[in-house]
Enzyme design. Structure first.
Site, PDB file in Angstrom:
ATOM      1  N   ASP A 134       2.676  -0.768  17.247  1.00  0.00           N
ATOM      2  CA  ASP A 134       2.427   0.049  16.054  1.00  0.00           C
ATOM      3  C   ASP A 134       3.625  -0.118  15.113  1.00  0.00           C
ATOM      4  O   ASP A 134       4.695   0.449  15.345  1.00  0.00           O
ATOM      5  CB  ASP A 134       2.244   1.516  16.456  1.00  0.00           C
ATOM      6  CG  ASP A 134       1.764   2.378  15.292  1.00  0.00           C
ATOM      7  OD1 ASP A 134       2.243   2.154  14.165  1.00  0.00           O
ATOM      8  OD2 ASP A 134       0.929   3.261  15.511  1.00  0.00           O
ATOM      9  N   LYS A 138       2.703   8.496  14.257  1.00  0.00           N
ATOM     10  CA  LYS A 138       3.303   7.401  13.502  1.00  0.00           C
ATOM     11  C   LYS A 138       4.627   7.783  12.844  1.00  0.00           C
ATOM     12  O   LYS A 138       5.385   6.908  12.413  1.00  0.00           O
ATOM     13  CB  LYS A 138       2.321   6.895  12.447  1.00  0.00           C
ATOM     14  CG  LYS A 138       1.102   6.188  13.056  1.00  0.00           C
ATOM     15  CD  LYS A 138       0.116   5.751  12.004  1.00  0.00           C
ATOM     16  CE  LYS A 138      -1.059   5.007  12.622  1.00  0.00           C
ATOM     17  NZ  LYS A 138      -0.695   3.682  13.148  1.00  0.00           N
ATOM     18  N   CYS A 182       4.923 -26.598 -25.044  1.00  0.00           N
ATOM     19  CA  CYS A 182       5.881 -27.649 -25.397  1.00  0.00           C
ATOM     20  C   CYS A 182       6.083 -28.641 -24.261  1.00  0.00           C
ATOM     21  O   CYS A 182       6.984 -29.493 -24.317  1.00  0.00           O
ATOM     22  CB  CYS A 182       7.218 -27.020 -25.774  1.00  0.00           C
ATOM     23  SG  CYS A 182       7.897 -25.957 -24.474  1.00  0.00           S
ATOM     24  N   PHE A 196      -1.749   4.345   6.122  1.00  0.00           N
ATOM     25  CA  PHE A 196      -3.151   4.271   5.699  1.00  0.00           C
ATOM     26  C   PHE A 196      -4.031   4.155   6.942  1.00  0.00           C
ATOM     27  O   PHE A 196      -3.660   3.509   7.924  1.00  0.00           O
ATOM     28  CB  PHE A 196      -3.383   3.078   4.772  1.00  0.00           C
ATOM     29  CG  PHE A 196      -2.827   3.288   3.389  1.00  0.00           C
ATOM     30  CD1 PHE A 196      -3.669   3.543   2.326  1.00  0.00           C
ATOM     31  CD2 PHE A 196      -1.461   3.245   3.172  1.00  0.00           C
ATOM     32  CE1 PHE A 196      -3.154   3.757   1.048  1.00  0.00           C
ATOM     33  CE2 PHE A 196      -0.933   3.453   1.903  1.00  0.00           C
ATOM     34  CZ  PHE A 196      -1.782   3.715   0.846  1.00  0.00           C
ATOM     35  N   HIS A 198      -2.568   0.592 -42.133  1.00  0.00           N
ATOM     36  CA  HIS A 198      -1.834   0.677 -40.869  1.00  0.00           C
ATOM     37  C   HIS A 198      -1.925   2.076 -40.258  1.00  0.00           C
ATOM     38  O   HIS A 198      -1.975   2.228 -39.037  1.00  0.00           O
ATOM     39  CB  HIS A 198      -0.366   0.248 -41.040  1.00  0.00           C
ATOM     40  CG  HIS A 198       0.403   1.013 -42.052  1.00  0.00           C
ATOM     41  ND1 HIS A 198       0.190   0.887 -43.401  1.00  0.00           N
ATOM     42  CD2 HIS A 198       1.407   1.916 -41.917  1.00  0.00           C
ATOM     43  CE1 HIS A 198       1.025   1.665 -44.060  1.00  0.00           C
ATOM     44  NE2 HIS A 198       1.773   2.310 -43.178  1.00  0.00           N
ATOM     45  N   ASP A 235      -5.193  -5.719  15.800  1.00  0.00           N
ATOM     46  CA  ASP A 235      -4.846  -4.825  16.908  1.00  0.00           C
ATOM     47  C   ASP A 235      -4.320  -5.574  18.126  1.00  0.00           C
ATOM     48  O   ASP A 235      -3.602  -4.997  18.943  1.00  0.00           O
ATOM     49  CB  ASP A 235      -6.076  -3.998  17.314  1.00  0.00           C
ATOM     50  CG  ASP A 235      -6.468  -3.007  16.233  1.00  0.00           C
ATOM     51  OD1 ASP A 235      -5.555  -2.345  15.698  1.00  0.00           O
ATOM     52  OD2 ASP A 235      -7.661  -2.913  15.908  1.00  0.00           O
ATOM     53  N   LYS A 267      -7.569 -27.015  21.441  1.00  0.00           N
ATOM     54  CA  LYS A 267      -8.709 -26.114  21.350  1.00  0.00           C
ATOM     55  C   LYS A 267      -9.219 -25.816  22.763  1.00  0.00           C
ATOM     56  O   LYS A 267      -9.443 -26.728  23.562  1.00  0.00           O
ATOM     57  CB  LYS A 267      -9.829 -26.738  20.515  1.00  0.00           C
ATOM     58  CG  LYS A 267     -11.038 -25.817  20.381  1.00  0.00           C
ATOM     59  CD  LYS A 267     -12.188 -26.492  19.633  1.00  0.00           C
ATOM     60  CE  LYS A 267     -13.400 -25.570  19.594  1.00  0.00           C
ATOM     61  NZ  LYS A 267     -14.573 -26.207  18.979  1.00  0.00           N
TER      62      LYS A 267
END
Length: 418
Positions: A321, A360, A164, A339, A80, A292, A302
């Site tokens: 933002d 920001k 189980c 980021f 061990h 964005d 459509k």
């Protein structure tokens, strides 16, 4: 996941105890062997009834160690102790209620308990047992005591269908998550593993948002959600209470195991989810890749192709933002991190980045290039980047795996706050 070179090959001692979940461990051994880890396996007596030692020997390329080997007459050092000295990192998977009890009460009866008593290296713990056993008061107390061991990285058992046939908590954590925890420990570069984010609440966003154009089309981007998820797991490994808000993930869902997460679709969903959590967090990482622009109209049909241009021109709207909005109510004790993906050279991007951090209202902005080969989107991509603050700090993290980058980024931010 990144393959290790021979010079950086890590030695992993894998301790396997007698839960039925042990049958999944040969796949983990094979997976780690392919990643060029050196592995030695130790089987308890009960685990021997579930897995063939020969299988583990072949998969690991090392002889499997059994309970009866503990006091073999060919040993010149107690086994061990020799195994603890050999290993860089230990994994115990699965951890049973019996072995947990022996460990926290100091009972070294048997080879694996003896190893646990003697070990001071980092150890990843992956419990597995029946739900009633896991929720038993004594087991929960023992597991709580184990959280005070500084070298222990615990992975909670998963929810799901058990052996189980019951559905509940008690499944062994996924092999991919165990390997992720292993790579996290390695990324600490031999520094002791510590839970340095205990009692901290962290809110992280990640992945893409998606905006509906019509019944058949939508606007989105390439973000996979990998970076936000890896930051979430790193923060959790380091002891934080983490909440991850994300768009659709383009990665293995097993890697989300153990994270409190909320999946959103649109920018409005993201704003609402952040508002529900933002006041309670110590750190906020705004890593989501938000579209964005969005479409004002909500059509159920459509749009014909010959009318789509006119439709877009009349219904186009910029998305607010989100980080800037959230920063307006930021508390003094909170740290906000933004980021910023960029293309081109950092020299050209630097001025824009420094302007962005002011606009920001966040404390830090992490900028990473996405136009270099092998970098950018996806779990296997590598990344580098530059961390800026509102003053003159600029910290470069060299190109590395995303798990290593996430770990280094969090380390830098919490060290700056100190």
């Amino acid at each position: 996941m990144k393959t290790k070179t021979e010079t950086s090959k890590k030695k992993v001692l894998l301790l396997i105890t007698g839960s039925i979940a042990a049958v999944r461990i040969p796949l983990l051994v094979s997976q780690l062997a392919k990643e060029n880890y050196e592995i030695r396996c130790v089987l308890s007596k009960n685990a021997e009834k579930l897995i063939k030692p020969l299988s583990l020997s072949i998969l690991s390329r090392n002889s499997c160690i059994l309970e009866n080997d503990q006091w073999s007459n060919i040993q010149s050092t107690p086994l061990h102790i020799e195994l603890c000295n050999w290993a860089d990192i230990l994994i115990i998977a699965p951890l049973t209620a019996t072995t947990l009890s022996k460990w926290v009460t100091g009972n070294a009866e048997g080879l694996i308990p003896s190893i646990l008593m003697a070990n001071i290296k980092p150890i990843i713990v992956a419990p597995a047992m029946n739900t009633q056993m896991w929720l038993n008061e004594a087991v929960q107390k023992n597991y709580e005591d184990l959280q005070n061991y500084e070298n222990v990285l615990s992975l909670q058992p998963s929810q799901g269908l058990l052996a189980c046939d019951a559905i509940g908590i008690g499944k062994i954590p996924p092999n991919d998550l165990i390997q992720l925890a292993l790579e996290f420990i390695i990324s600490n570069n031999q520094k002791p593993y510590r839970k340095d984010l205990l009692n901290k609440k962290i809110l992280i966003t990640g992945g893409c948002t998606s905006e509906k154009i019509d019944a058949a089309r939508h606007i989105t981007n390439k973000s996979s959600g990998a970076m936000g998820l890896l930051m979430s797991q790193v923060a959790r490994f380091r002891g934080a209470e983490v909440k991850y808000v994300h768009g659709p993930l383009k990665i293995d869902k097993d890697l989300t195991d153990g994270i409190k997460r909320y999946e959103i679709e649109t920018s409005v969903d993201l704003i609402n989810a952040i508002k529900n959590e933002i006041s309670n967090c110590d750190y906020f990482f705004m890593n989501a890749a938000v579209s964005d622009f969005k479409i004002i109209s909500n059509t159920s049909g459509k749009i014909p192709k010959n009318k789509i241009n006119d439709y877009l021109n009349k219904n186009f709207e910029l998305v607010p933002d989100i980080l800037k909005t959230m920063s307006e109510s930021k508390k003094n004790n909170q740290v906000f991190v933004g980021f910023c993906a960029f293309t081109g050279s950092i020299k050209e991007a630097r001025i824009i980045i420094k302007e962005k951090i002011i606009q920001k209202g966040c404390d830090y902005l992490f900028a990473n290039p996405i136009d270099l080969e092998g970098q950018g989107f996806g779990f296997l991509a590598q990344n580098e980047g530059w961390l800026f603050d509102t003053k003159n700090m600029e910290h470069h993290i060299k190109k590395t795996s995303k798990i290593d980058l996430a770990n280094k980024l969090i380390t830098q931010i919490i060290s700056e706050k100190k």
